[in-house]
Each structure stands twice: as C-alpha cells, then as structure tokens.
Design a protein around this motif. Structure first.
Motif, PDB file in Angstrom:
ATOM      1  N   ALA A 170      29.578  55.906  48.918  1.00 32.22           N
ATOM      2  CA  ALA A 170      29.519  57.187  49.643  1.00 32.22           C
ATOM      3  C   ALA A 170      31.012  57.919  49.431  1.00 32.22           C
ATOM      4  CB  ALA A 170      29.197  57.234  50.919  1.00 32.22           C
ATOM      5  N   ALA A 171      32.120  56.758  49.081  1.00 28.87           N
ATOM      6  CA  ALA A 171      33.405  57.145  49.210  1.00 28.87           C
ATOM      7  C   ALA A 171      34.034  57.438  47.648  1.00 28.87           C
ATOM      8  CB  ALA A 171      34.281  56.017  49.872  1.00 28.87           C
ATOM      9  N   GLY A 172      32.877  57.405  46.756  1.00 30.65           N
ATOM     10  CA  GLY A 172      33.219  57.611  45.428  1.00 30.65           C
ATOM     11  C   GLY A 172      33.258  56.271  44.628  1.00 30.65           C
ATOM     12  N   ARG A 173      34.377  56.138  43.442  1.00 31.43           N
ATOM     13  CA  ARG A 173      34.320  55.146  42.457  1.00 31.43           C
ATOM     14  C   ARG A 173      34.989  53.780  43.502  1.00 31.43           C
ATOM     15  NH1 ARG A 173      36.721  55.064  37.211  1.00 31.43           N
ATOM     16  NH2 ARG A 173      38.579  54.368  38.322  1.00 31.43           N
ATOM     17  N   LEU A 174      34.321  52.747  43.371  1.00 34.22           N
ATOM     18  CA  LEU A 174      34.557  51.546  44.202  1.00 34.22           C
ATOM     19  C   LEU A 174      34.938  50.246  43.149  1.00 34.22           C
ATOM     20  CD1 LEU A 174      31.508  51.624  46.681  1.00 34.22           C
ATOM     21  CD2 LEU A 174      33.999  52.422  47.163  1.00 34.22           C
ATOM     22  N   SER A 175      36.147  49.517  43.711  1.00 36.79           N
ATOM     23  CA  SER A 175      36.422  48.354  43.030  1.00 36.79           C
ATOM     24  C   SER A 175      35.990  47.308  44.281  1.00 36.79           C
ATOM     25  CB  SER A 175      37.961  48.185  42.900  1.00 36.79           C
ATOM     26  OG  SER A 175      38.321  49.097  41.920  1.00 36.79           O
ATOM     27  N   HIS A 176      35.756  46.062  43.729  1.00 42.16           N
ATOM     28  CA  HIS A 176      35.020  45.044  44.564  1.00 42.16           C
ATOM     29  C   HIS A 176      35.931  43.463  44.404  1.00 42.16           C
ATOM     30  CE1 HIS A 176      31.526  47.468  44.196  1.00 42.16           C
ATOM     31  NE2 HIS A 176      31.362  47.129  45.168  1.00 42.16           N
ATOM     32  N   ALA A 177      36.479  43.086  45.552  1.00 39.95           N
ATOM     33  CA  ALA A 177      37.039  41.787  45.656  1.00 39.95           C
ATOM     34  C   ALA A 177      35.996  41.049  46.214  1.00 39.95           C
ATOM     35  CB  ALA A 177      38.100  41.835  46.337  1.00 39.95           C
ATOM     36  N   ILE A 178      35.589  39.796  45.762  1.00 36.88           N
ATOM     37  CA  ILE A 178      34.647  38.729  46.154  1.00 36.88           C
ATOM     38  C   ILE A 178      35.602  37.397  46.148  1.00 36.88           C
ATOM     39  CG2 ILE A 178      32.585  37.729  45.744  1.00 36.88           C
ATOM     40  CD1 ILE A 178      32.306  40.114  43.843  1.00 36.88           C
ATOM     41  N   LEU A 179      35.596  36.873  47.404  1.00 37.81           N
ATOM     42  CA  LEU A 179      35.895  35.691  47.722  1.00 37.81           C
ATOM     43  C   LEU A 179      34.826  34.634  47.821  1.00 37.81           C
ATOM     44  CD1 LEU A 179      38.077  33.635  48.135  1.00 37.81           C
ATOM     45  CD2 LEU A 179      38.234  33.965  50.411  1.00 37.81           C
ATOM     46  N   VAL A 180      34.471  33.844  46.849  1.00 35.93           N
ATOM     47  CA  VAL A 180      33.439  32.574  47.097  1.00 35.93           C
ATOM     48  C   VAL A 180      33.871  31.596  47.416  1.00 35.93           C
ATOM     49  CG1 VAL A 180      31.569  31.430  45.684  1.00 35.93           C
ATOM     50  CG2 VAL A 180      32.100  33.929  45.034  1.00 35.93           C
ATOM     51  N   ALA A 233      48.476  46.985  39.032  1.00 42.17           N
ATOM     52  CA  ALA A 233      47.644  48.066  38.619  1.00 42.17           C
ATOM     53  C   ALA A 233      46.948  47.369  37.271  1.00 42.17           C
ATOM     54  CB  ALA A 233      48.542  49.260  38.143  1.00 42.17           C
ATOM     55  N   THR A 234      47.479  46.486  36.520  1.00 45.05           N
ATOM     56  CA  THR A 234      46.919  45.905  35.596  1.00 45.05           C
ATOM     57  C   THR A 234      45.772  45.062  35.970  1.00 45.05           C
ATOM     58  OG1 THR A 234      49.288  45.713  34.371  1.00 45.05           O
ATOM     59  CG2 THR A 234      47.377  43.980  33.709  1.00 45.05           C
ATOM     60  N   ILE A 235      46.060  44.217  37.244  1.00 43.51           N
ATOM     61  CA  ILE A 235      44.818  43.530  37.591  1.00 43.51           C
ATOM     62  C   ILE A 235      43.857  44.419  38.304  1.00 43.51           C
ATOM     63  CG2 ILE A 235      44.241  42.102  40.069  1.00 43.51           C
ATOM     64  CD1 ILE A 235      47.162  40.976  39.466  1.00 43.51           C
ATOM     65  N   ALA A 236      44.205  45.689  38.500  1.00 43.38           N
ATOM     66  CA  ALA A 236      43.118  46.471  39.314  1.00 43.38           C
ATOM     67  C   ALA A 236      42.223  46.993  38.244  1.00 43.38           C
ATOM     68  CB  ALA A 236      43.831  47.614  40.128  1.00 43.38           C
ATOM     69  N   GLY A 237      42.765  47.032  36.864  1.00 47.56           N
ATOM     70  CA  GLY A 237      41.687  47.716  35.665  1.00 47.56           C
ATOM     71  C   GLY A 237      41.183  46.510  34.932  1.00 47.56           C
ATOM     72  N   MET A 297      45.295  41.046  46.108  1.00 40.93           N
ATOM     73  CA  MET A 297      45.594  41.399  44.740  1.00 40.93           C
ATOM     74  C   MET A 297      46.591  40.377  44.408  1.00 40.93           C
ATOM     75  SD  MET A 297      45.135  45.325  44.427  1.00 40.93           S
ATOM     76  CE  MET A 297      45.158  45.408  42.679  1.00 40.93           C
ATOM     77  N   VAL A 298      47.658  40.007  45.173  1.00 40.55           N
ATOM     78  CA  VAL A 298      48.698  39.095  44.911  1.00 40.55           C
ATOM     79  C   VAL A 298      48.152  37.987  44.556  1.00 40.55           C
ATOM     80  CG1 VAL A 298      50.714  37.882  45.716  1.00 40.55           C
ATOM     81  CG2 VAL A 298      50.469  40.460  45.893  1.00 40.55           C
ATOM     82  N   GLY A 299      47.120  37.405  45.278  1.00 39.90           N
ATOM     83  CA  GLY A 299      46.347  35.891  45.247  1.00 39.90           C
ATOM     84  C   GLY A 299      45.847  35.975  43.801  1.00 39.90           C
ATOM     85  N   LEU A 300      45.030  37.083  43.187  1.00 36.40           N
ATOM     86  CA  LEU A 300      44.542  37.326  42.165  1.00 36.40           C
ATOM     87  C   LEU A 300      45.758  37.022  40.952  1.00 36.40           C
ATOM     88  CD1 LEU A 300      42.020  40.242  42.161  1.00 36.40           C
ATOM     89  CD2 LEU A 300      41.433  37.872  41.177  1.00 36.40           C
ATOM     90  N   TRP A 301      46.782  37.652  41.027  1.00 39.16           N
ATOM     91  CA  TRP A 301      47.864  37.919  40.045  1.00 39.16           C
ATOM     92  C   TRP A 301      48.467  36.456  40.013  1.00 39.16           C
ATOM     93  CZ3 TRP A 301      53.309  39.813  41.887  1.00 39.16           C
ATOM     94  CH2 TRP A 301      54.149  39.577  41.016  1.00 39.16           C
ATOM     95  N   ARG A 302      48.481  35.672  41.089  1.00 40.71           N
ATOM     96  CA  ARG A 302      49.154  34.329  41.145  1.00 40.71           C
ATOM     97  C   ARG A 302      48.152  33.319  40.266  1.00 40.71           C
ATOM     98  NH1 ARG A 302      51.814  33.866  47.168  1.00 40.71           N
ATOM     99  NH2 ARG A 302      53.607  35.321  46.558  1.00 40.71           N
ATOM    100  N   ALA A 303      46.893  33.278  40.534  1.00 42.73           N
ATOM    101  CA  ALA A 303      46.034  32.673  39.841  1.00 42.73           C
ATOM    102  C   ALA A 303      45.478  32.980  38.505  1.00 42.73           C
ATOM    103  CB  ALA A 303      44.673  32.564  40.654  1.00 42.73           C
ATOM    104  N   SER A 304      45.884  34.105  38.031  1.00 40.90           N
ATOM    105  CA  SER A 304      45.246  34.528  36.871  1.00 40.90           C
ATOM    106  C   SER A 304      46.212  34.379  35.701  1.00 40.90           C
ATOM    107  CB  SER A 304      44.672  35.967  36.780  1.00 40.90           C
ATOM    108  OG  SER A 304      45.879  36.916  36.801  1.00 40.90           O
ATOM    109  N   GLY A 305      47.512  34.376  36.003  1.00 39.96           N
ATOM    110  CA  GLY A 305      48.456  34.585  34.897  1.00 39.96           C
ATOM    111  C   GLY A 305      48.098  35.834  33.963  1.00 39.96           C
TER     112      GLY A 305
END
Length: 316
Positions: A48-58, A122-126, A172-180
């Motif tokens: 309902a809010a438009g385009r959505l990004s998703h973060a999933i912690l398993v 922004a790199t991570i967001a895309g 997102m910082v957690g993603l950045w640190r883990a992803s390289g």
C-alpha cells in the motif's frame, strides 16, 4: 502437515506491530516469524505504501526465495536483502524462525541519506543479497534492531520515524559488514564504478552547497566530460540530473514528513530565493512544493501510494 500457509498484508507482513496512525508504520511493516509445524510463504510484492524493499533475518531453519533464477537458498542464521521486484515470494520450511521487514522507498531514502556512508548503503539497497551471520554477537545485534523496530511501531511515540530509520540503517550496516559488497563492486566494476561511488559520496556531502559539475569533477580528478560520459553510460542520466534528483528527493522528504515551511525547506537546501526553489521543485516534481505537500498529505490520509519516482537506490 506439509501444507503451506500464505500470509499477506502490506507486503506479506502483518501483525499487531502495524499501527495505522503512525507515519512510520505506514512506511514500514514487520513480523516476527515464530517456528511452525508447516512451511509458510510470504508475498514480497508491492504494498500500500508503494515500492517495497525487504530485510529478512532467518535466525534458525531453512528457506528460499521464489522468483530469482537460479532459486536463492537460505540457511539460518542469515540476513537477506530483497530490493523491489527482485523476488516474488519467501518460503520458509517448518521450524524456521526470524523476522521479516518491509520498507517503503521514501523511508529507505531517508535511512540512506544524510550520512557519509550513504554511497555503500545505496549500493546494498539495490542488490539482492543473502549473507550468513557469522557470530552470535552479530546475530544478537541484528535481532535487537528488528525487535527495536517492532517496539517503535507498536508504541507510536514521538521520534518514531527517526528511531526506525536508525535501526533500519543498523540492519543495512550488518549486511554491509557481512557481504563485502563494497570491495566486490570495486573489483568487478573497474574505474567507472569507483568514480560513480565517489561521485555519489561527494553529492551526498555537498548537494546543499550547490556545487557545480566541474567542481565535482575536479574533486574526483577527472574531466567534466569524462564524468558526464560515465554517468550517461552507466545510469542513463547526466551528472547534473543526478544532483538535481538528490536535491529534489530531499525536498520531497522534508515537505512530506517535517513541519518546516516551504521557505524553511528552501533555505535548508541552500536556495537563496524561495521563488527559485519553487521553480526548481516544479521542474523536478511536476508541481509546486505547496501542492506536493497537500497531495502527499491527502494520499497518506487515503493510504494510497505516492506517484512513482526515481528511487534513491537507482545509483550504483
């Protein structure tokens, strides 16, 4: 046993944490995923809010994303980032647990903007990413960020927008640190990718100062023509258009969520003449700033998506 349960809501996310009266809750939805006896599916489409990004912690268990080819398998503990339209559905097997967070474009833009690490965020967001969480401490930090977002949405107290964007930034910082991803982007993209990342970083630092393109080029140690050619080839837009998009995006965010007057927004963004700001905003948004503020307020009241615009994550 074995029957899938499809859960839907803002984007496949629902639960008591959604609070219609909160501005932040209209832009974010979160669900804690408890272990279940059957496999489950969540839609990852437009909300309902438009385009959505998703973060999933398993946190525990296994699952996969449906939509990307080849299918992306996930085994907990892992952190997954899904940009808009990058996947259709999340499937988690029986016994899996974790968190699912849906984020509207404008809140994501607010999260990314205004800090010196905006280029890499922004790199991570895309990017579609699934990274293992390497330590118990990192997993605890991420779980705390997701739980804090849930508390902010449930409480609807003052400053919820700021608090939610801060915790989304931590995810997102957690993603950045883990992803390289930053090092990989530099290796795979070559000099052009590096120049674009540095250009974005400089734009983030100086867009309120209205630097001219030759000044950006000088700071990047390239000619204005080379910067222009790289931006056109990689992004399909000229450097000046990219800078104007950043200024316009900040103006839209301020008009939508702040109590600043149009004149105050104009001054905050470095315009010496409010009339100049009005002309600039109309050229980039298609309407004057006052009309934009009224339209977004009406859309929020009716809970309809805002008009589609370039995402701030469109930059590399």
């Amino acid at each position: 046993m074995g029957e899938k349960r499809v859960e839907s809501g803002l984007s496949g996310v629902h639960g008591p944490s959604l609070l219609a009266g909160s501005v932040a809750a209209r832009k974010v939805a979160l669900q804690a995923i408890r272990p279940a006896l059957t496999g489950r599916d969540w839609s990852l489409g437009r909300g309902a809010a438009g385009r959505l990004s998703h973060a999933i912690l398993v946190t525990t268990g296994r699952g996969h994303l449906v939509g990307p080819e080849p299918r992306l398998e996930v085994s907990g503990p892992a952190l997954v980032w899904v940009p808009p339209r990058a996947a259709e559905r999340l499937h988690l097997e029986a016994g899996a647990s974790g968190w699912l967070l849906a984020i509207a474009d404008d809140l994501l833009a607010s999260t990314i903007s205004g800090n010196v690490e905006s280029a890499v965020l922004a790199t991570i967001a895309g990017r579609l990413l699934a990274v293992p969480v390497g330590s118990p401490e990192a997993l605890a930090d991420l779980a705390h960020a997701f739980a804090a977002i849930e508390r902010e949405l449930a409480g609807a107290t003052r400053g919820a927008w700021t608090a939610v964007t801060a915790h989304v930034a931590l995810v997102m910082v957690g993603l950045w640190r883990a992803s390289g991803i930053e090092a990989a982007a530099g290796r795979s993209g070559g000099p052009a990718a590096s120049i674009l990342q540095r250009f974005r970083h400089l734009v983030e630092l100086h867009f309120r100062e209205h630097w001219r393109i030759p000044r950006y080029a000088e700071a990047l140690a390239v000619s204005p023509d080379r910067l222009h050619a790289i931006c056109l080839r990689e992004l399909g837009r000229a450097p000046l258009a990219l800078v104007h998009e950043r200024v316009a995006r900040e103006a839209m965010l301020l008009l939508e969520r702040s109590m600043l007057t149009v004149e105050q927004v104009s001054a905050h963004l470095g315009f010496k003449d409010p009339a100049h700001f009005n002309r600039f905003f109309k050229a980039n948004a298609g309407m004057p700033p006052g009309a934009f503020r009224r339209e977004t307020a009406r859309a929020a009241a009716n809970r309809t998506p805002p008009p589609a615009r370039h995402s701030y994550a469109d930059w590399p």
